[in-house]
Every structure is written in C-alpha cells, then in structure tokens.
Design a protein around this motif. Sequence first.
Motif, PDB file in Angstrom:
ATOM      1  N   LEU A 126       0.826  -1.201   0.000  1.00  0.00           N
ATOM      2  CA  LEU A 126       0.000   0.000   0.000  1.00  0.00           C
ATOM      3  C   LEU A 126       0.865   1.257   0.000  1.00  0.00           C
ATOM      4  CD1 LEU A 126      -3.032   0.316  -0.056  1.00  0.00           C
ATOM      5  CD2 LEU A 126      -3.004   0.582   2.411  1.00  0.00           C
ATOM      6  N   LYS A 127       1.969   1.258   0.758  1.00  0.00           N
ATOM      7  CA  LYS A 127       2.879   2.407   0.759  1.00  0.00           C
ATOM      8  C   LYS A 127       3.514   2.613  -0.610  1.00  0.00           C
ATOM      9  CE  LYS A 127       4.205   2.194   5.618  1.00  0.00           C
ATOM     10  NZ  LYS A 127       5.306   1.894   6.537  1.00  0.00           N
ATOM     11  N   MET A 128       3.885   1.513  -1.258  1.00  0.00           N
ATOM     12  CA  MET A 128       4.456   1.616  -2.606  1.00  0.00           C
ATOM     13  C   MET A 128       3.427   2.176  -3.588  1.00  0.00           C
ATOM     14  SD  MET A 128       7.643   0.628  -2.862  1.00  0.00           S
ATOM     15  CE  MET A 128       7.872   0.013  -4.499  1.00  0.00           C
ATOM     16  N   ASP A 129       2.181   1.708  -3.480  1.00  0.00           N
ATOM     17  CA  ASP A 129       1.131   2.221  -4.358  1.00  0.00           C
ATOM     18  C   ASP A 129       0.901   3.709  -4.134  1.00  0.00           C
ATOM     19  OD1 ASP A 129       0.813  -0.267  -5.456  1.00  0.00           O
ATOM     20  OD2 ASP A 129      -0.966  -0.778  -4.261  1.00  0.00           O
ATOM     21  N   PHE A 130       0.894   4.128  -2.873  1.00  0.00           N
ATOM     22  CA  PHE A 130       0.713   5.552  -2.571  1.00  0.00           C
ATOM     23  C   PHE A 130       1.878   6.384  -3.112  1.00  0.00           C
ATOM     24  CE2 PHE A 130      -2.030   4.553   1.368  1.00  0.00           C
ATOM     25  CZ  PHE A 130      -3.171   4.512   0.589  1.00  0.00           C
ATOM     26  N   ALA A 131       3.088   5.865  -2.990  1.00  0.00           N
ATOM     27  CA  ALA A 131       4.252   6.596  -3.506  1.00  0.00           C
ATOM     28  C   ALA A 131       4.197   6.711  -5.031  1.00  0.00           C
ATOM     29  CB  ALA A 131       5.538   5.907  -3.066  1.00  0.00           C
ATOM     30  N   MET A 132       3.798   5.631  -5.708  1.00  0.00           N
ATOM     31  CA  MET A 132       3.688   5.698  -7.174  1.00  0.00           C
ATOM     32  C   MET A 132       2.572   6.636  -7.607  1.00  0.00           C
ATOM     33  SD  MET A 132       4.585   1.940  -8.665  1.00  0.00           S
ATOM     34  CE  MET A 132       3.555   0.972  -7.605  1.00  0.00           C
ATOM     35  N   LEU A 133       1.452   6.618  -6.869  1.00  0.00           N
ATOM     36  CA  LEU A 133       0.364   7.544  -7.179  1.00  0.00           C
ATOM     37  C   LEU A 133       0.807   8.996  -6.994  1.00  0.00           C
ATOM     38  CD1 LEU A 133      -2.934   6.079  -5.708  1.00  0.00           C
ATOM     39  CD2 LEU A 133      -2.534   6.820  -8.034  1.00  0.00           C
ATOM     40  N   LYS A 134       1.538   9.246  -5.918  1.00  0.00           N
ATOM     41  CA  LYS A 134       2.013  10.602  -5.648  1.00  0.00           C
ATOM     42  C   LYS A 134       2.948  11.081  -6.749  1.00  0.00           C
ATOM     43  CE  LYS A 134       4.723  13.246  -2.363  1.00  0.00           C
ATOM     44  NZ  LYS A 134       5.617  13.154  -1.213  1.00  0.00           N
ATOM     45  N   ASN A 135       3.852  10.195  -7.206  1.00  0.00           N
ATOM     46  CA  ASN A 135       4.807  10.595  -8.242  1.00  0.00           C
ATOM     47  C   ASN A 135       4.156  10.746  -9.612  1.00  0.00           C
ATOM     48  OD1 ASN A 135       6.844  10.637  -6.389  1.00  0.00           O
ATOM     49  ND2 ASN A 135       7.618   8.609  -6.903  1.00  0.00           N
ATOM     50  N   SER A 136       3.105   9.996  -9.880  1.00  0.00           N
ATOM     51  CA  SER A 136       2.509  10.066 -11.210  1.00  0.00           C
ATOM     52  C   SER A 136       1.343  11.046 -11.307  1.00  0.00           C
ATOM     53  CB  SER A 136       2.047   8.674 -11.665  1.00  0.00           C
ATOM     54  OG  SER A 136       1.030   8.207 -10.800  1.00  0.00           O
ATOM     55  N   GLN A 137       0.506  11.150 -10.250  1.00  0.00           N
ATOM     56  CA  GLN A 137      -0.686  11.990 -10.338  1.00  0.00           C
ATOM     57  C   GLN A 137      -0.692  13.178  -9.389  1.00  0.00           C
ATOM     58  OE1 GLN A 137      -4.212   9.637  -9.972  1.00  0.00           O
ATOM     59  NE2 GLN A 137      -3.575   8.189 -11.529  1.00  0.00           N
ATOM     60  N   GLY A 138       0.235  13.214  -8.466  1.00  0.00           N
ATOM     61  CA  GLY A 138       0.260  14.314  -7.506  1.00  0.00           C
ATOM     62  C   GLY A 138      -0.217  13.851  -6.141  1.00  0.00           C
ATOM     63  N   ILE A 139      -0.165  14.779  -5.192  1.00  0.00           N
ATOM     64  CA  ILE A 139      -0.465  14.442  -3.803  1.00  0.00           C
ATOM     65  C   ILE A 139      -1.956  14.174  -3.570  1.00  0.00           C
ATOM     66  CG2 ILE A 139      -0.755  16.802  -2.996  1.00  0.00           C
ATOM     67  CD1 ILE A 139       1.009  14.015  -1.074  1.00  0.00           C
ATOM     68  N   HIS A 140      -2.823  14.686  -4.434  1.00  0.00           N
ATOM     69  CA  HIS A 140      -4.259  14.540  -4.207  1.00  0.00           C
ATOM     70  C   HIS A 140      -4.729  13.086  -4.336  1.00  0.00           C
ATOM     71  CE1 HIS A 140      -5.483  13.760  -8.381  1.00  0.00           C
ATOM     72  NE2 HIS A 140      -4.435  14.506  -8.683  1.00  0.00           N
ATOM     73  N   ALA A 141      -4.125  12.294  -5.209  1.00  0.00           N
ATOM     74  CA  ALA A 141      -4.586  10.924  -5.447  1.00  0.00           C
ATOM     75  C   ALA A 141      -4.381  10.024  -4.223  1.00  0.00           C
ATOM     76  CB  ALA A 141      -3.905  10.337  -6.673  1.00  0.00           C
ATOM     77  N   PRO A 142      -3.174   9.975  -3.616  1.00  0.00           N
ATOM     78  CA  PRO A 142      -3.064   9.133  -2.417  1.00  0.00           C
ATOM     79  C   PRO A 142      -3.868   9.663  -1.237  1.00  0.00           C
ATOM     80  CG  PRO A 142      -0.944  10.147  -2.927  1.00  0.00           C
ATOM     81  CD  PRO A 142      -1.879  10.474  -4.036  1.00  0.00           C
ATOM     82  N   LEU A 143      -4.005  10.986  -1.126  1.00  0.00           N
ATOM     83  CA  LEU A 143      -4.808  11.534  -0.031  1.00  0.00           C
ATOM     84  C   LEU A 143      -6.273  11.138  -0.170  1.00  0.00           C
ATOM     85  CD1 LEU A 143      -3.364  15.109   0.539  1.00  0.00           C
ATOM     86  CD2 LEU A 143      -3.231  13.121   2.033  1.00  0.00           C
ATOM     87  N   LYS A 144      -6.796  11.203  -1.396  1.00  0.00           N
ATOM     88  CA  LYS A 144      -8.190  10.819  -1.630  1.00  0.00           C
ATOM     89  C   LYS A 144      -8.382   9.341  -1.333  1.00  0.00           C
ATOM     90  CE  LYS A 144     -11.756  10.537  -5.084  1.00  0.00           C
ATOM     91  NZ  LYS A 144     -12.053  10.383  -6.484  1.00  0.00           N
ATOM     92  N   LEU A 145      -7.437   8.520  -1.771  1.00  0.00           N
ATOM     93  CA  LEU A 145      -7.535   7.084  -1.530  1.00  0.00           C
ATOM     94  C   LEU A 145      -7.433   6.767  -0.039  1.00  0.00           C
ATOM     95  CD1 LEU A 145      -7.865   4.396  -2.938  1.00  0.00           C
ATOM     96  CD2 LEU A 145      -5.391   4.284  -3.188  1.00  0.00           C
ATOM     97  N   GLN A 146      -6.557   7.458   0.685  1.00  0.00           N
ATOM     98  CA  GLN A 146      -6.446   7.247   2.131  1.00  0.00           C
ATOM     99  C   GLN A 146      -7.730   7.659   2.852  1.00  0.00           C
ATOM    100  OE1 GLN A 146      -2.911   9.375   3.225  1.00  0.00           O
ATOM    101  NE2 GLN A 146      -1.617   7.556   3.011  1.00  0.00           N
TER     102      GLN A 146
END
Length: 142
Positions: A61-81
């Motif tokens: 899950l941490k790896m997925d959040f890091a990849m989301l942050k690098n590809s789509q920005g900080i909003h994507a992992p925050l929304k998913l969290q």
Amino acid sequence: MSGYPSLRPKSDASQVVDLPKGLHGVPDAMMFGLQASRASQGLKSVHPLQATEEQWQNNVLKMDFAMLKNSQGIHAPLKLQMEIFAVSRMQRLPCLHSSNIMLDTLTGRDDLIGFEDFLNNPADSEVMGQPHAMMERKLGLL
C-alpha cells in the motif's frame, strides 16, 4: 531519490529459543510446546522474513501511494487514504458477518485468495449469537 519506501526485510533481532527443560533435563517440546517458550522469552519473530510477511500488505500500500504521488500528484493518495479510512469505519451489526468487499476493492485485495479467505471463515460458523446481547456488549452496556 524517488521517495519509494524500502521493501527490504528488517529483522528485530536473532535470538536463541530455549525450551523449558523436561523431566530428564532435555527440552520437552511435546509437553510445553514451541509457543510457550516463545511467549516466555518475549520473541517477536522466529524468522527474519516473518516481520516483512506480516507487514506485506502495508508495504504494498505504501508503494502504491508513492507511485500515485509521483505520477498523479499528492491529491490521489490523499483521496484514496480518506476513502480507505471512511470504509474501514463502516460496520454492520455485531451479529452479522461483513465481507468488507469495499475495503478489499480499495486496497487491491479483492483479486487475491489467501488462507484467511477459506480457513476459519466467520461466515461459515454454525454459532449464531443473540443480536441484542451482542449489540449491548459492543456499546458497553453489558
């Protein structure tokens, strides 16, 4: 630096497991069991990989959040969290089994089959509790 968390195993410490001595001064695993010696010595893990296996889903899950942050920005992992937090707080009544399918879908566990899916499944239990007593216990009235 890409900002990805490390997936390398980090063992707590290697310790020698001593079983309690039996009648003849030899460790008696049949009488005391391996779990008794583990609990008496305060061991956390037996094998160095055990710690990472227990944290595998969190690391993914941490790896997925890091990849989301690098590809789509900080909003994507925050929304998913936020969605995971909201879904994890939703519950059924204590007497009803919940499959948590929404949480499994958000975390990506919906397409995995593990031991917990078919061994000791609470939905297959033959024992049904009293709904009123279970709800009163959950609310702290009993």
